[in-house]
Motif scaffolding. Sequence first.
Motif, PDB file in Angstrom:
ATOM      1  N   CYS A  75     -11.815  15.303 -16.244  1.00 38.32           N
ATOM      2  CA  CYS A  75     -11.377  16.604 -16.763  1.00 38.32           C
ATOM      3  C   CYS A  75      -9.968  16.514 -17.325  1.00 38.32           C
ATOM      4  N   VAL A  76      -9.071  15.905 -16.550  1.00 35.37           N
ATOM      5  CA  VAL A  76      -7.681  15.762 -16.987  1.00 35.37           C
ATOM      6  C   VAL A  76      -7.616  14.924 -18.255  1.00 35.37           C
ATOM      7  N   GLU A  77      -8.375  13.832 -18.297  1.00 31.26           N
ATOM      8  CA  GLU A  77      -8.341  12.966 -19.470  1.00 31.26           C
ATOM      9  C   GLU A  77      -8.903  13.679 -20.704  1.00 31.26           C
ATOM     10  N   ALA A  78     -10.044  14.354 -20.551  1.00 30.56           N
ATOM     11  CA  ALA A  78     -10.645  15.040 -21.697  1.00 30.56           C
ATOM     12  C   ALA A  78      -9.720  16.118 -22.238  1.00 30.56           C
ATOM     13  N   PHE A  79      -9.071  16.848 -21.344  1.00 29.06           N
ATOM     14  CA  PHE A  79      -8.147  17.898 -21.774  1.00 29.06           C
ATOM     15  C   PHE A  79      -6.923  17.295 -22.449  1.00 29.06           C
ATOM     16  N   THR A  80      -6.393  16.207 -21.895  1.00 31.12           N
ATOM     17  CA  THR A  80      -5.155  15.617 -22.404  1.00 31.12           C
ATOM     18  C   THR A  80      -5.352  14.916 -23.743  1.00 31.12           C
ATOM     19  N   VAL A  81      -6.406  14.107 -23.850  1.00 28.89           N
ATOM     20  CA  VAL A  81      -6.621  13.351 -25.092  1.00 28.89           C
ATOM     21  C   VAL A  81      -7.437  14.145 -26.104  1.00 28.89           C
ATOM     22  N   ARG A  82      -8.031  15.275 -25.677  1.00 30.60           N
ATOM     23  CA  ARG A  82      -8.744  16.197 -26.552  1.00 30.60           C
ATOM     24  C   ARG A  82      -9.961  15.537 -27.216  1.00 30.60           C
ATOM     25  N   ARG A  83     -10.692  14.785 -26.411  1.00 29.09           N
ATOM     26  CA  ARG A  83     -11.964  14.234 -26.886  1.00 29.09           C
ATOM     27  C   ARG A  83     -12.887  14.032 -25.697  1.00 29.09           C
ATOM     28  N   PRO A  84     -14.206  13.944 -25.942  1.00 32.51           N
ATOM     29  CA  PRO A  84     -15.150  13.803 -24.832  1.00 32.51           C
ATOM     30  C   PRO A  84     -14.905  12.546 -24.010  1.00 32.51           C
ATOM     31  N   VAL A  85     -15.138  12.658 -22.727  1.00 31.47           N
ATOM     32  CA  VAL A  85     -15.098  11.515 -21.811  1.00 31.47           C
ATOM     33  C   VAL A  85     -16.513  11.317 -21.299  1.00 31.47           C
ATOM     34  N   LEU A  86     -17.098  10.178 -21.626  1.00 33.24           N
ATOM     35  CA  LEU A  86     -18.493   9.892 -21.307  1.00 33.24           C
ATOM     36  C   LEU A  86     -18.567   8.630 -20.467  1.00 33.24           C
ATOM     37  N   VAL A  87     -19.113   8.729 -19.281  1.00 29.30           N
ATOM     38  CA  VAL A  87     -19.245   7.582 -18.380  1.00 29.30           C
ATOM     39  C   VAL A  87     -20.707   7.445 -18.003  1.00 29.30           C
ATOM     40  N   ALA A  88     -21.318   6.307 -18.367  1.00 32.32           N
ATOM     41  CA  ALA A  88     -22.741   6.093 -18.120  1.00 32.32           C
ATOM     42  C   ALA A  88     -23.043   5.780 -16.664  1.00 32.32           C
ATOM     43  N   ASP A  89     -22.096   5.117 -15.980  1.00 31.35           N
ATOM     44  CA  ASP A  89     -22.363   4.717 -14.595  1.00 31.35           C
ATOM     45  C   ASP A  89     -21.032   4.507 -13.874  1.00 31.35           C
ATOM     46  N   LEU A  90     -20.751   5.358 -12.910  1.00 35.66           N
ATOM     47  CA  LEU A  90     -19.501   5.248 -12.154  1.00 35.66           C
ATOM     48  C   LEU A  90     -19.407   3.950 -11.359  1.00 35.66           C
TER      49      LEU A  90
END
Length: 247
Positions: A75-90
């Motif tokens: 959430c913090v990364e998506a808000f800060t960099v202003r682009r989607p954060v997509l992780v296929a497998d934690l």
Amino acid sequence: MADLGALADDLAAIVAEGGPEAPRRICEACMAALPVTRAAITMMAGADRQEPIWVSDEVARQLDELQFAVGEGPCVEAFTVRRPVLVADLTDPTEQVDGRWPVFAAAARRTPVRALFVLPLQAGAITVGVLDLYRDTPGLLEPDELNGALRAADAALWALLGMRSGGKVDGAADGARRADPHGWLMGSPLRRTEIYQATGMIIEQMQVTPEMALSALRAHAFAHDRPILEVARDVVARRLRFHEEMQ
């Protein structure tokens, strides 16, 4: 495959109708049409100022609270960099989640969630929050599914802007106003009023900026292995004073 036509129609209807139930309906539409298990919408005024608007279940709530408490995560990364954060497998080391969010990643792997897709809610230079979509099985969204998720993020943006235009919450704490000078969180049902109120009190006690006050609150919670909300309640009740804590 995602039924994008039906999803788009549902989202358009939800935005047109508006109202306080719009965030819930948007998340539920995503869970019905897309291959995701859980969803949440979080309003943000900055990387350190977040407010959950709706969460689908306790796991989604825990992940949201964790990111607020430690100040890191998708959430913090998506808000800060202003682009989607997509992780296929934690659990896949090639995703490098441990390097990006070491505390969040370790905790998130103890939940059923395996894949996550966090989309910023933005229009032009304005970003007001994120749409969180979680899945309990690994794998990325297909292109049409991601397109549907992006449509849902657009719908969530307009829903939140509509909620904000309806006025501020009565009786919001002065600490919340100071921690949120632009007023973005004031249009939401403040579930974290005590945290913002405590932040305002720590500002006065330590004579520091809102960012430093919230960092001090987080650091105390982390050092004492306590939920940040519990620590905030101690501050508000004057059981804990940070100018004394720092001596």
